[in-house]
Design an enzyme around this catalytic site. Structure first.
Site, PDB file in Angstrom:
ATOM      1  N   ASP A  57       0.727  -1.195   0.646  1.00 25.40           N
ATOM      2  CA  ASP A  57      -0.223   0.336   0.198  1.00 25.40           C
ATOM      3  C   ASP A  57       0.948   1.137  -0.038  1.00 25.40           C
ATOM      4  O   ASP A  57       2.377   1.270   0.629  1.00 25.40           O
ATOM      5  CB  ASP A  57      -1.148  -0.096   1.018  1.00 25.40           C
ATOM      6  CG  ASP A  57      -1.728   0.974   0.992  1.00 25.40           C
ATOM      7  OD1 ASP A  57      -1.964   1.683   0.043  1.00 25.40           O
ATOM      8  OD2 ASP A  57      -3.079   0.660   1.760  1.00 25.40           O
TER       9      ASP A  57
HETATM   10  C1  NOJ Z   1      -3.824   4.658  -0.090  1.00 18.87           C
HETATM   11  C2  NOJ Z   1      -5.057   3.157  -0.244  1.00 18.87           C
HETATM   12  O1  NOJ Z   1      -4.986   2.552   1.420  1.00 18.87           O
HETATM   13  C3  NOJ Z   1      -5.348   2.363  -0.687  1.00 18.87           C
HETATM   14  O2  NOJ Z   1      -6.248   1.387  -0.753  1.00 18.87           O
HETATM   15  C4  NOJ Z   1      -5.045   2.839  -2.218  1.00 18.87           C
HETATM   16  O3  NOJ Z   1      -5.198   2.302  -2.761  1.00 18.87           O
HETATM   17  C5  NOJ Z   1      -3.579   3.457  -2.594  1.00 18.87           C
HETATM   18  N1  NOJ Z   1      -3.784   4.433  -1.289  1.00 18.87           N
HETATM   19  C6  NOJ Z   1      -3.371   4.034  -3.449  1.00 18.87           C
HETATM   20  O4  NOJ Z   1      -4.413   5.168  -3.471  1.00 18.87           O
END
Ligand code: NOJ
Length: 725
Positions: free
Chosen positions: A283
């Site tokens: 993530d």
């Molecule tokens: C953080 C989020 O937790 C995740 O769900 C997302 O896909 C990513 N950022 C990218 O935007």
């Protein structure tokens, strides 16, 4: 001499036409050929993801990445057309030594431009086939705009409405999440990932992120190995079986071991046991965050931990490009592991057809967005997501009235209907609820409007205007709810009640003695115990997306008979959280109640009314005593006993009252939705697979089917069967 010329010609032919560029060769051969040509630095670069374009997500802010390297593996693309993407792709294809295409990812969560209801709403439709179609449209709009890969579906089972991200998942139940995972993966990836209408899916956030303590984001989570397998793993297992080519590792820890440094979940289970051959992306920042989480002393150690645990791609940590090469040279990361990671990334790129067609063809917005079929799906899904929670004395549908008062801050607001993560959705493209109601009742009733108050704050100056128009109306339609920024990432709330100003507005309106239909739009279940007694009817429409206004107008007038049922419990009070239907058995089921409030929820999982009524007959089983391996079928007749046709979803639960590991009070195993004409009876059937439906997992995911009694439950009907040796 001839031999020398031939060898030289052949090797220059090989240089210009290497095997990996030959679309006719099998993918695995192409990967091996390419890998053999790559330097350490080129390999490392494939494992990094930066961003490209405008980024307005406050949680994901990063310094603009200037001069993106031609060798970069992936970019998050914030654009809505292919142009900028293709320019950067050209750089990768023409300026890097080997011409490896970039994979462009983006959060296409509930639609790209045509926005569908949030996933929690989609689950309330109990229509996975329709959700598959919606994801198919999202994929088509995204791929034609230059996105190859969506960071979706989010399949974190979530039981705490205070957590903002409950909006993004399919609710509190494990099986429900698993079913919608499969539907969305099929919708996104289609039958052929390389088609220009499909995108790679990404199962996230692997795993247990929904257990974030007290509903706060990015914090610790306490998950026993039994609960990990019982509650959180099944959607991922099913998603992998359905062919999802990527997963995203989570921010949370699993009882002290972060999801992004978890060798057990990422390597032992995902890669070895489930044989996943695609890749895992971290993530945003979740590798860097291993430091504050207390398992890595510095960024280099974080990179080592994440990579050796099984995270192949680094999303915006800048830890792999900074340290991975060095870690390999120092012998801390083996060349085999590096090669395996690179192969996984290349495999997904080959499957997407990026080597053979790296550029997105230019199209107009009209060619890609809001196609009539896409809008039809959006409207149907919005209609089917709406749940009728209460309907006292048939207050709904609203017809045969001459004056309707439309009140509330949500009634004219287009933006909040989109919900969080609305990709490229545009508020101005949405028909507001008020406009849709005007159109719906044109020539039949006079519709007036007053907002009454804002979503929050203390300003009551517009109460009077609202009361004034309401006093002249036959019925008050009151639209309350949440702003889109109140749910989603980093949007936890300590209470799931609406702000006091909205509740006070309703109290004031109630004094007029008119029927009140309360319509809610929110990204989570709400605490309604003070508003419920003031309402004649209550509908929840979640955050319904592009066609939400039209959908709710049709339900209010009765042109559409609501059929949604809750995928997440509405507690009576926030203090009851966590409250969900499939909790484990209590030692004293009749005691341990709250002293101050009821202990039961206000609206339980699977609750949802219709404008017609359904009578359930008796459950029938094909056998009451079975041996393991035998087949069982259960059925129940359901009759539409009301005045109009309607759609009913039957939920099939099982109960295992005595087992070696205590089981939940009941567990959903199957559901089916059917249209019943007025007076019609249909038989709903559940073909029970004993091993699949009556077994349970232990703390290492091993399945057991035990002998003994089981109950099969539909609504308030229960039938017992016995499994013998
Ligand atoms: C953080 C989020 O937790 C995740 O769900 C997302 O896909 C990513 N950022 C990218 O935007």
């Amino acid at each position: 001499m001839l031999a020398v010329i031939c060898t030289t010609l052949f090797s220059s032919y090989k240089q210009e036409n290497p095997l990996y560029k030959d679309a006719k060769q099998p993918i695995e051969k192409r990967i091996d050929d390419l890998l053999a040509r790559m330097t350490l630095q080129e390999k490392v670069m494939q494992l990094n993801q930066y961003t490209l374009g405008r980024n307005d997500n406050a949680n994901n802010m990063a310094d603009p990445v200037k001069g993106i390297p031609a060798e970069i593996g992936s970019l998050i693309y914030f654009g809505s057309d292919a142009d900028l993407r293709n320019q950067v792709q050209k750089k990768a294809m023409e300026q890097s030594r080997l011409g490896i295409p970039i994979i462009f990812g983006y959060d296409v969560i509930h639609g790209f431009r045509t926005i569908y209801p949030i996933s929690l709403g989609q689950a309330c439709s109990w229509n996975p086939a329709l959700v598959e179609k919606a994801c198919g449209v999202a994929a088509q709009e995204a791929r034609m705009s230059g996105i190859d890969w969506t960071f979706s579906p989010m399949i974190d089972v979530a039981r705490d409405g205070r957590w903002g991200r409950v909006a993004e998942g399919y609710g509190e139940d494990t099986y429900t999440n698993a079913v919608f995972t499969v539907a969305s993966v099929k919708g996104y990836q289609g039958k052929d990932l390389s088609s220009d209408k499909n995108v790679a899916a990404c199962l996230k956030h692997y795993v247990g992120y929904g257990a974030s303590e007290a509903g706060r984001d990015y914090v610790y989570s306490e998950i026993s190995s039994q609960t990990l397998w019982d509650t959180y793993m099944l959607p991922y297992e099913e998603g992998v079986k359905a062919g999802a080519v990527t997963l995203m590792s989570s921010f949370n820890d699993i009882s002290g071991v972060p999801g992004s440094a978890n060798h057990y979940t990422l390597t032992e289970v995902l890669k070895k046991r489930w044989k996943h051959d695609g890749f895992v992306v971290s993530d945003w920042g979740s590798i860097e965050q291993l430091r504050p989480q207390g398992v890595a002393a510095n960024k280099k150690e974080a990179a080592l931990k994440a990579f050796t645990a099984g995270v192949e791609m680094d999303m915006m940590n800048r830890s792999y490009d900074s340290h991975l090469g060095e870690l390999v040279t120092e012998g801390k990361v083996s060349k085999e592991l590096l090669d395996d990671a690179v192969k996984r990334v290349l495999r997904v790129k080959f499957r997407l057809g990026l080597f053979d067609r790296p550029y997105t063809p230019a199209t107009t917005e009209k060619q890609r967005f809001y196609r009539p079929e896409s809008l039809k799906i959006a409207e149907q899904l919005a209609e089917e997501s709406i749940v009728l929670l209460k309907n006292k004395d048939k207050a709904l549908p609203v017809n045969n009235v001459s004056k309707i008062a439309v009140i509330g801050p949500m009634a004219k607001n287009q933006s909040h209907l989109l919900g969080s993560w609305a990709a490229q959705g545009k508020a101005e493209d949405i028909t507001s609820i008020y406009d849709a109601i005007q159109a719906e009742y044109k020539g039949k009733a006079e519709v007036s409007f007053a907002a009454g108050c804002d979503f929050d704050g203390n300003d009551k100056k517009d109460f009077e205007e609202a009361k004034n128009i309401a006093s002249k109306a036959d019925v008050i339609l009151l639209f309350l709810g949440e702003k889109k920024s109140w749910s989603g990432e980093n949007a936890s709330r300590s209470t799931i009640a609406l702000p006091q100003i909205q509740e006070e507005l309703m109290v004031e309106l109630k004094k007029l003695g008119k029927p009140i239909v309360l319509v809610l739009s929110s990204g989570r279940p709400l605490e309604l115990n003070r508003l419920e007694p003031l309402s004649d009817a209550i509908l929840t429409m979640w955050q319904p997306g592009t066609s939400g206004g039209k959908a709710i107008a049709k339900v209010l007038s009765g042109r559409v008979n609501p059929s949604g049922k809750l995928a997440m419990t509405f507690p009576f009070s926030t203090g009851q959280i966590p409250i969900y239907y499939n909790h484990r058995q209590s030692a004293r089921p009749n005691q341990g109640k709250y002293q101050d409030i009821q202990s039961t929820p206000l609206y339980e999982f699977a609750h949802g009314l219709s404008y017609t009524t359904f009578q359930y007959g008796d459950l029938k089983v094909s056998a009451t005593k079975l041996k393991k391996g035998e087949k069982l079928s259960v059925e129940i007749p359901v009759t539409n006993s009301g005045e109009r046709e309607g759609v009913e979803t039957v939920h099939w639960f099982i109960q295992d009252p005595v087992s070696t590991i205590s089981r939940p009070v009941k567990e959903l195993k199957y559901f089916e939705k059917q249209l019943l004409k007025k007076g019609e009876t249909k038989v709903f059937k559940f073909a029970v697979d004993l091993k699949r439906d009556l077994s349970f997992v232990n703390g290492d995911g091993k399945r057991f089917l035990e002998t003994g009694d089981y109950n099969i439950i539909v609504k308030n009907k229960k039938i017992k069967i016995e499994i013998v040796d």
